[in-house]
Scaffold this motif. Structure first.
Motif: not given
Lengths: 532, 532
Positions: B193-214
């Motif tokens: 679901g995160w991938i299919a909707t381009r989800s963003v986590g609360q610490q995306s500033y550090h960990y990155g949005r789902i896009e660069p993690l995939f």
């Protein structure tokens, strides 16, 4: 004045130092001297244009010659040894989106193939006009090179896509900003070309590849204008920027791009370190990448590149002192040089440097903070000129690259080297091969391989040698599971390997996207992927 | 046990403190109590299934009810007030890629619409079965939740795409790793679901949005399997991961994904700071983002959210002391709270904290290192449960979000607030609106708006209120040039606005991609984009 044969401008020369000549003769043999074919002879080979007259199109033979090839080794053989046999039928220099639209309409109405031309630095055949089929028009974007808008509040700058590296940074520098995209081709590559080929700059570890720097763009396509949306980030459906990135002009011509920019760094330094061998060096670099140290670049040369760098420096005495020092430290023939960069505030750089030093020392490494790093940064855009002098001496030089997971970088390098040297064994022609790891990620790194061999007296033989080695290396790379290109793109040279890394359904999706935007196939047909 | 009506599990409760009740009554009025419709009544509304029997498909009414809706406010009204009128005709729980393939074949042969179901946390209508047309099968991915492969050398982990947040992190933690993707829905949202909707986590500033993690993924699509390539990075053509990211199941079902992972951080802290007003706070946060400080999160609440946070804390005495302290410091009613995170080594965190403190102080800010940051991190996944208790009290709550360039964040917030409150003026129904900037980039930030109002005694009236406010806010956002979604996706609710931000040619490209992969339109038809 830009060279027609070779790299860069005519005014810049990078002589090969005498010890390096001796070294190269020892390693790959005494070269066969031969002169380049004259420009006059090249011009005589150009057939009459097949294009009808158009106010935007120049059919002057020298212009057509200047846009006939890029910078791959077979491009050099074509242009220097006279094997070139296809030429654009004309060159246009659009100045506005309306000009680009007019050229596309001209191409649509007359069945003309358009090849956008940025800086002419492609090394995979993006610029080569097809041998048969409709006439070709080279669309040289160099006049669309202006800074159109700069937002100091949003750290964004919009440029005409034909702007080259030096022009772009000069326009930003006046405002205290930097893009930070520094591929080795920086002097003669363009913003639009960087986007269309997913280019990577030397300090991508800090500034990012071209992808994250690209905020939005405007394209003129055969199906009409395409405006990519302008947001800091969005989750509203697929991100079509990633179709334009890497599209290699198959979807149209990028005329404008808005880029993320940064304030010029407070300070910047480049230093060196040495490791006793490549395997240990790779481990250290992996640790740096996976600790996400805030350095701006790491570049680890293998032993052959380290030695070649020493030889080419021309600093014989210094090199001997360095080698003695390194051998006292236990570093022998297998030593590997790391160049690293620090770009940021003084406090950030100090912390990153301390963290890096800790990793270097725990991997039997030795830091060298004088000369080497500085020499590298000062010469980084000069190095491509060495290819000119080597060529004139009788040596052909080519580079290729891939990206591999950490676990395959060491063995993969060996497999690629084996493929290249094995390909030449039957011809009994020695090859000097060296490489570096130039871009690192938490899950792997890119490998940039240089191979150097003697030009043959028969250019067809030089070409055959290149084809054998390039083919063998490409096969080795894909057999390893590496990408056929980490930073150069696909063009013609890598096209046969695209379907090895993209599955049949992905290939079909890609073809249908191109057909949606360019139903008549007038945009750089034959490059990237076969859509027939 | 997961709730059918409301958020989360039945065991967790987040009571509304008494002072907060008083505060809400003061701001939006005395609520109208009413009870939810019973589960039995809901089940009685479910029509017989239209699906033919299949060994993988469960047609039990309760299962069908559980997969009928997501978490948007209209979903709540449907499920709690009984307006729900469409249901999946069955639910399947595939365990393997082969199961998923079998379900797709079943759908193809019988003209069935497939809706993949991850954690059921969509807030834009992704899960709603269409009211007419073919029967719908919900494909619940929860059994494909295993860690399939972990590479300690390459910092990568492959999971079944049905894995939810807690399961995923628990499996990584045992190996000393973390993905770091923490959307507020973390407890009940899935990797696919995160991938299919381009989800963003609360610490995306550090960990990155789902896009660069995939890194890569496997999909089962109506046109066959799709395997995205596996490289650290590649320049070989367009990056088709970015078509899968945000595809909202229109291209098939993601069954596996390989993700970039990191070592668990050495230490992590969350602290707070206050600014005298929102405009100054935004300036400070912009400075933090554009200096690229190595913090892991910044979240700036506006004055109304700051006050509401105080009220909902239930710590009346503490709040009064805090307010007094802040007012001594010159911060009055317009004060804004910043929560920030530090995630890294001790030395990295110390440097980032020092740099941030410098920016805070130079923006009339005040650091609060005790209680607030800790309270936020401890309650971050509990906060959604508050929606349950507020609902039971008689309050409806919805959130919406966008991303805007820095220059528009302040005025954009005012425009969105005006649109929401103006929409309710005719009904003389007050609304409490508050917001925070939750994700920041060098070129802008995201704005997350919460609005709260009284449920009406007639659920159709509650729905009408929601539609008015949501519609007005969406129009205000797109009129501002903001994206219709920074992190929730498009689904049904945002679909009318997609064509505002993507141009006609891009929309056509998107439609043709979907038709290439899903010619029969069996994948989540009617969501994201109309392809008829």
């Amino acid at each position: 004045m830009k060279r027609i044969q070779g790299w860069g401008n005519l005014e810049t020369d990078y002589p090969v130092p005498e010890p390096a000549r001796v070294y190269l003769e020892k390693v790959v043999g005494k070269p066969h001297h031969q002169k380049n074919i004259s420009i006059e002879e090249l011009i005589r080979k150009i057939p009459p244009t097949r294009l009808s007259a158009h106010p935007l199109i120049n059919t002057d033979p020298e212009q057509r010659l200047r846009h006939a090839r890029g910078q791959s080794l077979n491009d050099w053989i074509d242009m220097c040894d006279g094997l070139v046999n296809t030429f654009p039928d004309g060159v246009a220099y659009p100045e506005t989106d309306a000009d680009v639209r007019a050229l596309i309409e001209f191409a649509q109405s007359g069945n003309v193939n358009l090849i956008p031309y940025g800086g002419g630095s492609s090394v995979v055949g993006h610029l080569t006009p097809p041998g048969e089929g409709p006439p070709t028009l080279s669309v040289d974007m160099q006049r669309m090179n202006q800074l159109i808008h700069l937002s100091e509040e949003n750290f964004e700058a919009t440029f005409g896509a034909g702007v080259n590296g030096p022009q772009l940074e000069a326009q930003l520098k006046g405002h205290g900003f930097v893009l930070g995209h520094f591929p080795q081709s920086w002097e003669y590559s363009s913003l639009g070309g960087w986007i269309a080929t997913r280019s990577v700059g030397q300090q991508s570890y800090h500034y990012g590849r071209i992808e994250p720097l690209f905020v939005k763009g405007h394209l003129e396509t055969p199906a009409g204008p395409m405006d990519l949306p302008h947001f800091p980030k969005s989750a509203a459906g697929p991100d079509l920027r990633h179709l334009v990135l890497g599209s290699e002009a198959r979807l149209g011509i990028i005329t404008q791009a808005t880029m993320r920019i940064r304030r010029l760094p407070e300070e910047e330094h480049f230093y060196a370190a040495f490791f006793p061998n490549f395997e240990i060096g790779v481990e250290a670099v992996r640790k740096i990448a996976q600790s996400e140290l805030a350095v701006s670049m790491v570049r680890l040369s293998d032993p052959m590149e380290t030695e070649t760098t020493f030889q080419l420096s021309g600093e014989e005495k210094l090199v001997n002192i360095a080698k003695k020092g390194l051998s006292l430290f236990g570093h022998g023939e297998e030593r590997c040089m790391l160049i690293y960069g620090l770009t940021g505030t003084r406090a950030e750089n100090r912390l990153a440097d301390r963290q890096l030093a800790h990793i270097v020392r725990s991997h039997q490494g030795m830091l060298i903070k004088f000369y080497l790093g500085k020499a590298w940064i000062e010469k980084r855009f000069l190095t491509p000129y060495l290819r000119n002098t080597l060529w004139d001496l009788g040596y052909a030089l080519d580079t290729l690259e891939t990206a591999l997971p950490w676990e395959k970088l060491h063995s993969g390098r060996q497999a690629i080297y084996h493929a290249i040297s094995h390909a030449m064994e039957g011809d009994n022609e020695p090859v000097l091969i060296f490489s570096h790891i130039s871009h690192v990620y938490t899950n792997g790194g890119s490998m940039y391989v240089t191979y150097l061999f003697r030009r043959s007296q028969d250019p067809h033989q030089t070409l055959a040698h290149w084809q054998k080695m390039k083919g063998a290396a490409s096969q080795a790379i894909t057999a390893l599971g590496g990408t056929i290109s980490h930073q150069h793109g696909v063009g013609i040279d890598h096209k046969p390997f695209l379907s090895v890394e993209k599955d049949p359904l992905s290939m079909q999706v890609l073809k249908n996207i191109i057909k949606t935007v360019d139903p008549e196939q007038i945009m750089n047909a034959g490059k990237l992927i076969d859509t027939d």
